[in-house]
Design an enzyme around this catalytic site. Sequence first.
Site, short mmCIF file in Angstrom:
data_model
loop_
_atom_site.label_atom_id
_atom_site.label_comp_id
_atom_site.label_asym_id
_atom_site.label_seq_id
_atom_site.Cartn_x
_atom_site.Cartn_y
_atom_site.Cartn_z
N ARG A 167 0.28 -56.49 -31.13
CA ARG A 167 -0.71 -57.54 -30.86
C ARG A 167 -0.06 -58.74 -30.16
O ARG A 167 -0.67 -59.37 -29.31
CB ARG A 167 -1.45 -57.95 -32.13
CG ARG A 167 -0.58 -58.48 -33.22
CD ARG A 167 -1.36 -58.72 -34.51
NE ARG A 167 -0.46 -59.10 -35.58
CZ ARG A 167 -0.72 -60.06 -36.47
NH1 ARG A 167 -1.84 -60.73 -36.41
NH2 ARG A 167 0.13 -60.34 -37.43
N GLU A 222 -19.81 -60.08 -32.75
CA GLU A 222 -19.20 -59.08 -31.86
C GLU A 222 -20.18 -58.51 -30.85
O GLU A 222 -19.83 -58.28 -29.69
CB GLU A 222 -18.58 -57.94 -32.70
CG GLU A 222 -17.39 -58.35 -33.53
CD GLU A 222 -17.75 -59.00 -34.86
OE1 GLU A 222 -16.82 -59.36 -35.61
OE2 GLU A 222 -18.97 -59.14 -35.16
N PHE A 234 -14.41 -53.79 -36.28
CA PHE A 234 -15.57 -54.58 -35.88
C PHE A 234 -15.97 -54.28 -34.42
O PHE A 234 -17.15 -54.24 -34.10
CB PHE A 234 -15.31 -56.08 -36.03
CG PHE A 234 -14.82 -56.49 -37.39
CD1 PHE A 234 -15.20 -55.79 -38.53
CD2 PHE A 234 -13.97 -57.58 -37.54
CE1 PHE A 234 -14.74 -56.15 -39.79
CE2 PHE A 234 -13.52 -57.96 -38.80
CZ PHE A 234 -13.90 -57.25 -39.92
N ASP A 281 -5.12 -55.06 -46.20
CA ASP A 281 -6.54 -55.37 -45.98
C ASP A 281 -7.44 -54.26 -46.52
O ASP A 281 -8.63 -54.47 -46.75
CB ASP A 281 -6.83 -55.58 -44.48
CG ASP A 281 -6.28 -56.92 -43.98
OD1 ASP A 281 -5.63 -57.62 -44.78
OD2 ASP A 281 -6.48 -57.24 -42.80
N ARG A 286 -0.97 -53.58 -35.73
CA ARG A 286 -0.53 -54.83 -36.33
C ARG A 286 0.98 -54.91 -36.59
O ARG A 286 1.58 -55.98 -36.40
CB ARG A 286 -1.29 -55.02 -37.65
CG ARG A 286 -0.98 -56.32 -38.38
CD ARG A 286 -1.62 -56.28 -39.76
NE ARG A 286 -1.74 -57.58 -40.38
CZ ARG A 286 -2.29 -57.76 -41.57
NH1 ARG A 286 -2.76 -56.74 -42.25
NH2 ARG A 286 -2.36 -58.96 -42.09
#
Length: 308
Positions: free
Chosen positions: A6, A54, A79, A113, A163
Amino acid sequence: MGKSLRVAYGEALVKLGAKNEKVVALDADLAHATMSATFAAAYPDRFYNMGIAEANMMCAAAGFAHTGYIPFASTFALFGSGRAYEQIRNSICYTNANVKFAFSHSGLSVGEDGGSHQSIEDIALMREMPNMTVFVPCDPKETEKAVMAAAEIDGPVYIRVARPVCEDITEEDTPFIPGKANIMRDGNDVCIITAGLMVPIALKAAEELEKEGISAAVVNMHTIKPIDTEIILEMNKKCKGIVTAEEHSVIGGLGSAVAEVLAGNAGAKFERVGIQDKFGKSGKPDQLFAAYGLTAENIIEKCKATLA
């Protein structure tokens, strides 16, 4: 010293923005997580925070594309590919709008997460849409190349961004040609076809297999769509078995794409390493990779199964 894909994405977007003033960036209130904030700092007048909306972001991105801009829309993979699926389908792919998607926090490697945020189906959702190109880069250098290549393609492109911090395993001069896989290691007993964060794990598996006298090729399939049909059939002819390894559900991702190419080709011995039709759960990335079989050991086992 490695860096997160990222971070590499954010830096590449700034480089691209310097070369092309038509590049704009949109984010859904996650710019400091997706790292599009790097672009926002460099070009504040070309950055748009669309808020936690979004679907609106995708429609706005389509509008930018239809007026001659090259929008890069970023959010978390779940998302983007899930919540905004219909807008991507109808407002972007259906009209072949020149929109780029860089969705971060993909796969199990999101870690703590948990299963609600771990997109294990994003490649499947994006690759089945007509006009879409799908890139799954394996390291920071390849992420930068994917961003640059995406800008050259006229039409929608999905870049899957992970990530975790990872080391470069490709070089500056390693080619990145959309639709053309890279052979990371040649071999003639078994071929491991892989992408993204699974590439270094596949290379480790191949090294271990070599110690046992098994010659394993490793193919980095950085473009899932269009898939490199030629290399798959060539490896199928040369090797006794093919194993795919991906950080995604075995349904609809790289394994499915390779299986579609192999279907009807007699004698293809084929195994898949990936997430076996399950949701993720909370844990550190390496713990999750071990729990879901995304390991060199499991790849080795599947390779031996194809040779048995």
